[in-house]
Design a protein around this motif. Structure first.
Motif, PDB file in Angstrom:
ATOM      1  N   THR A  58       8.370  45.570   6.534  1.00  0.00           N
ATOM      2  CA  THR A  58       7.960  46.339   5.362  1.00  0.00           C
ATOM      3  C   THR A  58       8.856  46.035   4.163  1.00  0.00           C
ATOM      4  N   THR A  68       6.795  58.604  13.980  1.00  0.00           N
ATOM      5  CA  THR A  68       6.395  57.219  14.213  1.00  0.00           C
ATOM      6  C   THR A  68       4.955  56.957  13.794  1.00  0.00           C
ATOM      7  N   THR A  69       4.055  57.861  14.131  1.00  0.00           N
ATOM      8  CA  THR A  69       2.639  57.637  13.828  1.00  0.00           C
ATOM      9  C   THR A  69       2.392  57.592  12.323  1.00  0.00           C
ATOM     10  N   THR A 111       4.263  54.555  10.653  1.00  0.00           N
ATOM     11  CA  THR A 111       3.608  53.289  10.967  1.00  0.00           C
ATOM     12  C   THR A 111       2.307  53.136  10.195  1.00  0.00           C
ATOM     13  N   TRP A 140       9.590  46.744  12.271  1.00  0.00           N
ATOM     14  CA  TRP A 140       8.700  47.275  11.240  1.00  0.00           C
ATOM     15  C   TRP A 140       9.460  47.474   9.926  1.00  0.00           C
ATOM     16  N   ARG A 182       3.034  52.305   6.581  1.00  0.00           N
ATOM     17  CA  ARG A 182       3.489  50.939   6.373  1.00  0.00           C
ATOM     18  C   ARG A 182       2.358  49.933   6.560  1.00  0.00           C
ATOM     19  N   ILE A 183       1.494  50.180   7.515  1.00  0.00           N
ATOM     20  CA  ILE A 183       0.342  49.290   7.702  1.00  0.00           C
ATOM     21  C   ILE A 183      -0.544  49.308   6.456  1.00  0.00           C
TER      22      ILE A 183
END
Length: 245
Positions: free
Chosen positions: A185, A19-20, A23, A181, A26-27
């Motif tokens: 994305t 997840t980290t 994420t 998310w 994607r950010i």
């Protein structure tokens, strides 16, 4: 063996998430390229800056120019206003407006035959859609019949609907259950994804056209299936060299 294959398929459809890292990736994408029309427009410059010099050096300036313009025209006519029968989750088909892709011009035809041992062998080929046939001349029909060979081989190798951008981000909206998310994305990468697909298909079609012309000059107009397939595989390989992954 079957359990291992099922496990591998389930892993491919629903891979474990970090997840980290996912994420953060994607950010970073959304803040730089996502929803960024200029990035997609710049990516279109691969056709004149990278593809044309390679093809011009190999096949000649005039031939390369004509092949690229023709490929762009065929790609454009394959979508936007074209509706494609699409299988829905409830098992029914609906006419969905399609984005450009050369496989939109064709439909799959399944044929069955028996091998020497009496086993059933199933093969499929691409045929021009009936609605497409209504709007084209005999000369264009012959060209699309030749293009169908490239479209099938490219589809078999995952060269038409995929893009490095979507694959890297895991943004494909099919398979495992998607989060907010995932959808954000995917939509942010949509423009870049479409340009990447168009670049690859234009590269394949133009190279295929040039390879077929070269073979016809050497062997005459009646090429064999094997010769068309060789031209298609060369086009796919050349597209990878010119357009990357």
């Amino acid at each position: 063996m079957s359990d291992a294959l099922i496990h591998a398929a389930n892993f491919a459809l629903s891979p474990p998430r970090d997840t980290t890292a996912a994420t953060a990736n994607r950010i970073a994408f959304i803040m730089t390229i996502g929803f960024n029309a200029s990035s997609a427009i710049v990516n279109m410059s691969q056709i004149p800056l990278f593809m044309f010099p390679v093809l011009a050096g190999k096949y000649g300036t005039v031939a390369a120019s004509k092949a690229l313009f023709k490929a762009i025209k065929v790609y454009a006519m394959s979508g936007f206003n074209r509706k494609i029968p699409t299988l829905m989750e409830d098992g029914t088909y609906q006419q969905i407006r399609a984005m450009p892709s050369i496989d939109n011009l064709f439909t799959e035809k399944l044929t069955e035959s028996k091998d020497g041992d009496g086993n059933t062998v199933k093969e499929y080929s691409f045929e021009i859609r009936s609605e497409v046939l209504k709007d084209i001349s005999k000369g264009r029909k012959k060209e699309l019949e030749e293009l169908a060979i490239l479209a099938k081989i490219a589809a078999d190798q995952g060269q038409l609907g995929r893009s490095l951008m979507y694959d890297t981000l895991g943004a494909e909206l099919s398979g495992r259950k998607k989060s907010g998310w995932d959808y954000t994305t995917a939509w942010s990468a949509w423009m870049f994804h479409q340009v990447e697909r168009s670049n690859r298909q234009v590269a394949m079609m133009s190279t295929y056209e040039l390879e077929v012309q070269k073979l016809k000059k050497a062997h005459g107009n009646n090429l064999t299936q094997a010769q068309y397939e060789a031209a298609a595989n060369q086009a796919i390989s050349q597209a990878q060299e010119m357009n990357g992954g």
